[in-house]
Design a protein around this motif. Structure first.
Motif, PDB file in Angstrom:
ATOM      1  N   ASN A  33       0.805  -1.228   0.000  1.00 26.82           N
ATOM      2  CA  ASN A  33       0.000   0.000   0.000  1.00 26.82           C
ATOM      3  C   ASN A  33       0.835   1.273   0.000  1.00 26.82           C
ATOM      4  O   ASN A  33       0.326   2.342  -0.336  1.00 26.82           O
ATOM      5  CB  ASN A  33      -0.998  -0.004   1.150  1.00 26.82           C
ATOM      6  N   GLU A  34       2.124   1.157   0.333  1.00 27.35           N
ATOM      7  CA  GLU A  34       3.008   2.325   0.239  1.00 27.35           C
ATOM      8  C   GLU A  34       3.181   2.749  -1.212  1.00 27.35           C
ATOM      9  O   GLU A  34       3.171   3.935  -1.528  1.00 27.35           O
ATOM     10  CB  GLU A  34       4.375   2.010   0.845  1.00 27.35           C
ATOM     11  N   LEU A  35       3.338   1.784  -2.114  1.00 29.51           N
ATOM     12  CA  LEU A  35       3.534   2.068  -3.535  1.00 29.51           C
ATOM     13  C   LEU A  35       2.247   1.986  -4.346  1.00 29.51           C
ATOM     14  O   LEU A  35       2.114   2.636  -5.370  1.00 29.51           O
ATOM     15  CB  LEU A  35       4.565   1.101  -4.131  1.00 29.51           C
ATOM     16  N   PHE A  36       1.327   1.161  -3.899  1.00 33.00           N
ATOM     17  CA  PHE A  36       0.059   0.954  -4.599  1.00 33.00           C
ATOM     18  C   PHE A  36      -1.087   1.227  -3.625  1.00 33.00           C
ATOM     19  O   PHE A  36      -1.709   0.311  -3.102  1.00 33.00           O
ATOM     20  CB  PHE A  36      -0.029  -0.497  -5.119  1.00 33.00           C
ATOM     21  N   PRO A  37      -1.379   2.508  -3.354  1.00 34.87           N
ATOM     22  CA  PRO A  37      -2.372   2.865  -2.339  1.00 34.87           C
ATOM     23  C   PRO A  37      -3.769   2.291  -2.587  1.00 34.87           C
ATOM     24  O   PRO A  37      -4.516   2.061  -1.651  1.00 34.87           O
ATOM     25  CB  PRO A  37      -2.411   4.389  -2.371  1.00 34.87           C
ATOM     26  N   SER A  38      -4.119   2.062  -3.832  1.00 35.99           N
ATOM     27  CA  SER A  38      -5.462   1.557  -4.123  1.00 35.99           C
ATOM     28  C   SER A  38      -5.533   0.037  -4.133  1.00 35.99           C
ATOM     29  O   SER A  38      -6.605  -0.526  -4.355  1.00 35.99           O
ATOM     30  CB  SER A  38      -5.951   2.108  -5.466  1.00 35.99           C
ATOM     31  N   ALA A  39      -4.414  -0.633  -3.878  1.00 38.36           N
ATOM     32  CA  ALA A  39      -4.422  -2.103  -3.840  1.00 38.36           C
ATOM     33  C   ALA A  39      -5.242  -2.580  -2.652  1.00 38.36           C
ATOM     34  O   ALA A  39      -5.235  -1.954  -1.590  1.00 38.36           O
ATOM     35  CB  ALA A  39      -3.002  -2.643  -3.744  1.00 38.36           C
ATOM     36  N   PRO A  40      -5.956  -3.685  -2.812  1.00 33.54           N
ATOM     37  CA  PRO A  40      -6.741  -4.200  -1.693  1.00 33.54           C
ATOM     38  C   PRO A  40      -5.831  -4.726  -0.582  1.00 33.54           C
ATOM     39  O   PRO A  40      -4.673  -5.076  -0.828  1.00 33.54           O
ATOM     40  CB  PRO A  40      -7.537  -5.346  -2.323  1.00 33.54           C
ATOM     41  N   GLN A  41      -6.348  -4.755   0.627  1.00 31.06           N
ATOM     42  CA  GLN A  41      -5.597  -5.317   1.746  1.00 31.06           C
ATOM     43  C   GLN A  41      -5.380  -6.815   1.487  1.00 31.06           C
ATOM     44  O   GLN A  41      -6.266  -7.493   0.982  1.00 31.06           O
ATOM     45  CB  GLN A  41      -6.367  -5.121   3.054  1.00 31.06           C
ATOM     46  N   MET A  42      -4.204  -7.288   1.825  1.00 33.11           N
ATOM     47  CA  MET A  42      -3.868  -8.688   1.611  1.00 33.11           C
ATOM     48  C   MET A  42      -3.358  -9.293   2.910  1.00 33.11           C
ATOM     49  O   MET A  42      -2.886  -8.566   3.795  1.00 33.11           O
ATOM     50  CB  MET A  42      -2.782  -8.816   0.545  1.00 33.11           C
ATOM     51  N   GLY A  53       8.085   2.715 -12.611  1.00 32.93           N
ATOM     52  CA  GLY A  53       8.701   3.578 -13.598  1.00 32.93           C
ATOM     53  C   GLY A  53      10.024   4.116 -13.086  1.00 32.93           C
ATOM     54  O   GLY A  53      10.336   4.014 -11.891  1.00 32.93           O
ATOM     55  N   ALA A  54      10.796   4.697 -13.965  1.00 32.67           N
ATOM     56  CA  ALA A  54      12.096   5.249 -13.589  1.00 32.67           C
ATOM     57  C   ALA A  54      11.978   6.267 -12.459  1.00 32.67           C
ATOM     58  O   ALA A  54      12.875   6.411 -11.639  1.00 32.67           O
ATOM     59  CB  ALA A  54      12.765   5.885 -14.798  1.00 32.67           C
ATOM     60  N   ASP A  55      10.840   6.951 -12.392  1.00 29.30           N
ATOM     61  CA  ASP A  55      10.619   7.949 -11.340  1.00 29.30           C
ATOM     62  C   ASP A  55      10.008   7.351 -10.079  1.00 29.30           C
ATOM     63  O   ASP A  55       9.676   8.055  -9.147  1.00 29.30           O
ATOM     64  CB  ASP A  55       9.735   9.080 -11.861  1.00 29.30           C
ATOM     65  N   GLY A  56       9.824   6.020 -10.070  1.00 27.08           N
ATOM     66  CA  GLY A  56       9.267   5.340  -8.903  1.00 27.08           C
ATOM     67  C   GLY A  56       7.762   5.167  -8.949  1.00 27.08           C
ATOM     68  O   GLY A  56       7.175   4.595  -8.037  1.00 27.08           O
ATOM     69  N   SER A  57       7.126   5.649 -10.002  1.00 26.69           N
ATOM     70  CA  SER A  57       5.668   5.512 -10.083  1.00 26.69           C
ATOM     71  C   SER A  57       5.289   4.052 -10.345  1.00 26.69           C
ATOM     72  O   SER A  57       5.925   3.367 -11.146  1.00 26.69           O
ATOM     73  CB  SER A  57       5.097   6.420 -11.171  1.00 26.69           C
ATOM     74  N   PRO A  58       4.256   3.564  -9.658  1.00 24.23           N
ATOM     75  CA  PRO A  58       3.854   2.165  -9.798  1.00 24.23           C
ATOM     76  C   PRO A  58       3.234   1.885 -11.164  1.00 24.23           C
ATOM     77  O   PRO A  58       2.459   2.681 -11.675  1.00 24.23           O
ATOM     78  CB  PRO A  58       2.834   1.969  -8.682  1.00 24.23           C
ATOM     79  N   ILE A  59       3.617   0.756 -11.755  1.00 24.35           N
ATOM     80  CA  ILE A  59       3.076   0.340 -13.039  1.00 24.35           C
ATOM     81  C   ILE A  59       2.272  -0.943 -12.887  1.00 24.35           C
ATOM     82  O   ILE A  59       1.146  -1.040 -13.354  1.00 24.35           O
ATOM     83  CB  ILE A  59       4.206   0.128 -14.072  1.00 24.35           C
ATOM     84  N   MET A  60       2.846  -1.939 -12.208  1.00 22.57           N
ATOM     85  CA  MET A  60       2.209  -3.247 -12.130  1.00 22.57           C
ATOM     86  C   MET A  60       2.638  -3.958 -10.860  1.00 22.57           C
ATOM     87  O   MET A  60       3.750  -3.777 -10.368  1.00 22.57           O
ATOM     88  CB  MET A  60       2.618  -4.077 -13.356  1.00 22.57           C
ATOM     89  N   LEU A  61       1.754  -4.808 -10.368  1.00 20.97           N
ATOM     90  CA  LEU A  61       2.012  -5.637  -9.197  1.00 20.97           C
ATOM     91  C   LEU A  61       1.608  -7.055  -9.541  1.00 20.97           C
ATOM     92  O   LEU A  61       0.550  -7.276 -10.139  1.00 20.97           O
ATOM     93  CB  LEU A  61       1.199  -5.121  -8.006  1.00 20.97           C
ATOM     94  N   SER A  62       2.441  -8.027  -9.189  1.00 18.04           N
ATOM     95  CA  SER A  62       2.146  -9.423  -9.513  1.00 18.04           C
ATOM     96  C   SER A  62       2.831 -10.337  -8.508  1.00 18.04           C
ATOM     97  O   SER A  62       3.787  -9.944  -7.844  1.00 18.04           O
ATOM     98  CB  SER A  62       2.648  -9.757 -10.928  1.00 18.04           C
TER      99      SER A  62
END
Length: 83
Positions: A33-42, A53-62
């Motif tokens: 949730n630090e990098l992907f704030p909208s990710a559901p709780q796991m 991304g190069a600037d630290g922006s989240p692209i994908m989680l797997s």
């Protein structure tokens, strides 16, 4: 080259590699949730992979490093690992 990076303005440094480089980083589920704030709780203790991304922006989680690598290549990004 190193001297040029040391003297680079902070904003220019943040955009170095934009659109060309993506970082692969392993995360624990309790940290997503630090990098992907909208990710559901796991549940805790799950190892996941993030593409950033190069600037630290989240692209994908797997949960699959291979899926992260495939997504980077598909989007013409050069993946690099962050330890």
């Amino acid at each position: 080259m190193t001297e040029n990076l040391k003297n680079m303005h902070e904003e220019a440094f943040a955009h170095l590699g934009d659109g060309h480089i993506a970082y692969i980083r392993q995360l624990r589920s309790e940290d997503i949730n630090e990098l992907f704030p909208s990710a559901p709780q796991m549940a805790g203790g799950i190892k996941l992979w993030a593409l950033l991304g190069a600037d630290g922006s989240p692209i994908m989680l797997s949960d699959s490093r291979d899926a992260i690598l495939a997504n980077a290549v598909e989007n013409e990004l050069t993946p690099v690992s962050v330890h």
